[in-house]
Write a protein that holds these residues in place. Structure first.
Motif, PDB file in Angstrom:
ATOM      1  N   GLU A   1     -12.214  -3.093   1.118  1.00 18.86           N
ATOM      2  CA  GLU A   1     -10.878  -2.592   1.432  1.00 18.86           C
ATOM      3  C   GLU A   1      -9.748  -3.615   1.300  1.00 18.86           C
ATOM      4  O   GLU A   1      -9.940  -4.806   1.505  1.00 18.86           O
ATOM      5  CB  GLU A   1     -10.870  -2.028   2.868  1.00 18.86           C
ATOM      6  CG  GLU A   1     -11.737  -0.787   3.002  1.00 18.86           C
ATOM      7  CD  GLU A   1     -11.413   0.032   4.241  1.00 18.86           C
ATOM      8  OE1 GLU A   1     -11.540   1.262   4.152  1.00 18.86           O
ATOM      9  OE2 GLU A   1     -11.046  -0.557   5.274  1.00 18.86           O
ATOM     10  N   THR A   2      -8.574  -3.068   0.970  1.00 18.23           N
ATOM     11  CA  THR A   2      -7.347  -3.854   1.061  1.00 18.23           C
ATOM     12  C   THR A   2      -6.813  -3.756   2.488  1.00 18.23           C
ATOM     13  O   THR A   2      -7.151  -2.835   3.232  1.00 18.23           O
ATOM     14  CB  THR A   2      -6.273  -3.369   0.075  1.00 18.23           C
ATOM     15  OG1 THR A   2      -5.084  -4.155   0.277  1.00 18.23           O
ATOM     16  CG2 THR A   2      -5.926  -1.896   0.286  1.00 18.23           C
ATOM     17  N   GLY A   3      -5.994  -4.725   2.844  1.00 18.60           N
ATOM     18  CA  GLY A   3      -5.352  -4.779   4.152  1.00 18.60           C
ATOM     19  C   GLY A   3      -4.313  -5.875   4.060  1.00 18.60           C
ATOM     20  O   GLY A   3      -3.680  -6.038   3.019  1.00 18.60           O
ATOM     21  N   LEU A   4      -4.144  -6.655   5.126  1.00 13.80           N
ATOM     22  CA  LEU A   4      -3.242  -7.802   5.069  1.00 13.80           C
ATOM     23  C   LEU A   4      -3.817  -8.870   4.145  1.00 13.80           C
ATOM     24  O   LEU A   4      -4.952  -9.306   4.336  1.00 13.80           O
ATOM     25  CB  LEU A   4      -3.066  -8.401   6.468  1.00 13.80           C
ATOM     26  CG  LEU A   4      -2.563  -9.854   6.496  1.00 13.80           C
ATOM     27  CD1 LEU A   4      -1.130  -9.951   5.986  1.00 13.80           C
ATOM     28  CD2 LEU A   4      -2.688 -10.454   7.880  1.00 13.80           C
TER      29      LEU A   4
ATOM     30  N   SER B   1       0.104  -2.572   2.086  1.00 14.80           N
ATOM     31  CA  SER B   1       1.494  -2.333   2.499  1.00 14.80           C
ATOM     32  C   SER B   1       2.160  -1.236   1.668  1.00 14.80           C
ATOM     33  O   SER B   1       3.127  -0.617   2.117  1.00 14.80           O
ATOM     34  CB  SER B   1       2.312  -3.627   2.466  1.00 14.80           C
ATOM     35  OG  SER B   1       2.131  -4.307   1.268  1.00 14.80           O
ATOM     36  N   LEU B   2       1.628  -0.976   0.463  1.00 17.46           N
ATOM     37  CA  LEU B   2       2.132   0.164  -0.322  1.00 17.46           C
ATOM     38  C   LEU B   2       1.909   1.469   0.439  1.00 17.46           C
ATOM     39  O   LEU B   2       2.657   2.433   0.273  1.00 17.46           O
ATOM     40  CB  LEU B   2       1.413   0.260  -1.679  1.00 17.46           C
ATOM     41  CG  LEU B   2       1.658  -0.840  -2.709  1.00 17.46           C
ATOM     42  CD1 LEU B   2       0.782  -0.601  -3.929  1.00 17.46           C
ATOM     43  CD2 LEU B   2       3.127  -0.902  -3.106  1.00 17.46           C
ATOM     44  N   ILE B   3       0.871   1.492   1.274  1.00 15.11           N
ATOM     45  CA  ILE B   3       0.512   2.717   1.994  1.00 15.11           C
ATOM     46  C   ILE B   3       1.402   2.925   3.219  1.00 15.11           C
ATOM     47  O   ILE B   3       1.985   3.993   3.399  1.00 15.11           O
ATOM     48  CB  ILE B   3      -0.973   2.678   2.425  1.00 15.11           C
ATOM     49  CG1 ILE B   3      -1.880   2.566   1.200  1.00 15.11           C
ATOM     50  CG2 ILE B   3      -1.327   3.911   3.262  1.00 15.11           C
ATOM     51  CD1 ILE B   3      -3.349   2.301   1.528  1.00 15.11           C
ATOM     52  N   ASP B   4       1.530   1.881   4.064  1.00 17.20           N
ATOM     53  CA  ASP B   4       2.246   2.122   5.332  1.00 17.20           C
ATOM     54  C   ASP B   4       3.711   1.695   5.353  1.00 17.20           C
ATOM     55  O   ASP B   4       4.507   2.313   6.053  1.00 17.20           O
ATOM     56  CB  ASP B   4       1.492   1.511   6.520  1.00 17.20           C
ATOM     57  CG  ASP B   4       1.484  -0.010   6.552  1.00 17.20           C
ATOM     58  OD1 ASP B   4       1.434  -0.624   5.476  1.00 17.20           O
ATOM     59  OD2 ASP B   4       1.500  -0.579   7.658  1.00 17.20           O
TER      60      ASP B   4
ATOM     61  N   CYS C   1       5.382 -10.112  -2.728  1.00 17.21           N
ATOM     62  CA  CYS C   1       4.349  -9.305  -3.385  1.00 17.21           C
ATOM     63  C   CYS C   1       4.585  -7.801  -3.171  1.00 17.21           C
ATOM     64  O   CYS C   1       5.590  -7.269  -3.607  1.00 17.21           O
ATOM     65  CB  CYS C   1       2.979  -9.768  -2.873  1.00 17.21           C
ATOM     66  SG  CYS C   1       1.599  -9.394  -3.967  1.00 17.21           S
ATOM     67  N   HIS C   2       3.667  -7.106  -2.477  1.00 14.10           N
ATOM     68  CA  HIS C   2       3.827  -5.673  -2.219  1.00 14.10           C
ATOM     69  C   HIS C   2       4.675  -5.393  -0.976  1.00 14.10           C
ATOM     70  O   HIS C   2       4.901  -4.235  -0.629  1.00 14.10           O
ATOM     71  CB  HIS C   2       2.455  -5.007  -2.065  1.00 14.10           C
ATOM     72  CG  HIS C   2       1.629  -5.058  -3.310  1.00 14.10           C
ATOM     73  ND1 HIS C   2       0.768  -6.097  -3.582  1.00 14.10           N
ATOM     74  CD2 HIS C   2       1.544  -4.208  -4.367  1.00 14.10           C
ATOM     75  CE1 HIS C   2       0.180  -5.886  -4.765  1.00 14.10           C
ATOM     76  NE2 HIS C   2       0.634  -4.760  -5.260  1.00 14.10           N
ATOM     77  N   GLY C   3       5.142  -6.457  -0.312  1.00 15.86           N
ATOM     78  CA  GLY C   3       5.974  -6.282   0.880  1.00 15.86           C
ATOM     79  C   GLY C   3       7.263  -5.536   0.585  1.00 15.86           C
ATOM     80  O   GLY C   3       7.846  -4.899   1.464  1.00 15.86           O
ATOM     81  N   GLY C   4       7.702  -5.616  -0.685  1.00 14.37           N
ATOM     82  CA  GLY C   4       8.927  -4.928  -1.088  1.00 14.37           C
ATOM     83  C   GLY C   4       8.849  -3.412  -0.951  1.00 14.37           C
ATOM     84  O   GLY C   4       9.875  -2.726  -1.031  1.00 14.37           O
ATOM     85  N   ALA C   5       7.657  -2.886  -0.709  1.00 10.93           N
ATOM     86  CA  ALA C   5       7.509  -1.434  -0.491  1.00 10.93           C
ATOM     87  C   ALA C   5       8.321  -0.967   0.715  1.00 10.93           C
ATOM     88  O   ALA C   5       8.606   0.224   0.857  1.00 10.93           O
ATOM     89  CB  ALA C   5       6.037  -1.083  -0.290  1.00 10.93           C
TER      90      ALA C   5
END
Length: 239
Positions: free
Chosen positions: A24-27, A111-114, A139-143
């Protein structure tokens, strides 16, 4: 008056299968750890928050290629300040935005999810922006950006700004674009465009790269977490 010398690092509370064998992905650990260390060194108090007060580490971010040496030691030391704060995450209701000068959205694909629906985190960042603080993501924080609204314009704080983040080319190289589509989530490039921002790409998907536009500071990938946090400190010190 400059905002307080205190930084708030947001952490994804989502997790989902992304890697082979359903791992899984996560932090993405270093995307929170490296900024934490940069902010501490620059004399900031640092707190960690997630939308639900929980988080799960990304599988890839725990592998030797991505977590080694001092980073690994801090991660595995349950009594380290970083680990203590991560294991006892704040929730948005615990946070007073007026007490912080830097908001930093760490990432991981999760982070793309939540982040797009993280109303608590978005509200904190919006208030910090209104208070004159630095709003930063890697990175994906820009979501999180499309939901961070400037009340004076009714638009995202990144509208008409230059930002970077993880490239769609990088998603293709990792072979995860279809998974992201199955989550019904946009890539960071698409997310930036939807918020009215101009996306700026690093030379290569994995090159350390950061962009500062006013009080918005963004970084491209895990390798950029350190330089993005340094750029956020520099922007803060210039206030």
């Amino acid at each position: 008056m400059a905002p307080p010398r205190k930084a708030l690092i947001a952490v994804s509370s989502a997790h989902a299968p992304l890697y082979p064998e359903g791992k899984e992905t996560g932090l993405f650990i270093t995307e929170a750890l490296h900024p934490f260390l940069v902010f501490k060194k620059a004399g900031f108090d640092v707190d960690l928050v997630s939308e639900t007060g929980s988080s799960q580490p990304d599988w890839l971010s725990q592998q030797e290629d991505w977590l080694k040496g001092e980073d690994k030691k801090i991660w595995e030391d349950r009594s380290s300040e970083f680990r203590q704060k991560l294991d006892n995450l704040l929730k948005p209701s615990d946070v007073d935005p007026s007490k912080y000068g830097i908001f930093f959205a760490s990432a991981g694909h999760a982070s793309l999810i939540d982040y797009p629906d993280a109303k608590g985190l978005q509200s904190i960042a919006s208030k910090m922006n209104t208070n004159g603080g630095i709003i930063s993501a890697v990175c994906h924080g820009g979501a999180i950006f499309p939901g961070i609204i400037d009340p004076s314009t009714g638009k995202s704080i990144i509208a008409n700004r230059r930002v970077t983040g993880f490239t769609t080319k990088g998603e293709e190289e990792e072979g995860v674009l279809d998974t992201i589509k199955s989550w019904n989530r946009p890539t960071i490039e698409a997310s930036a465009a939807s918020a009215g921002a101009t996306y700026v790409s690093p030379a290569g998907p994995w090159d350390a790269f950061t962009v500062t536009d006013g009080r918005v500071v963004t970084g491209a990938n895990p390798a950029s977490a350190h330089v993005t946090a340094e750029a956020a400190v520099k922007a803060f010190d210039a206030l």
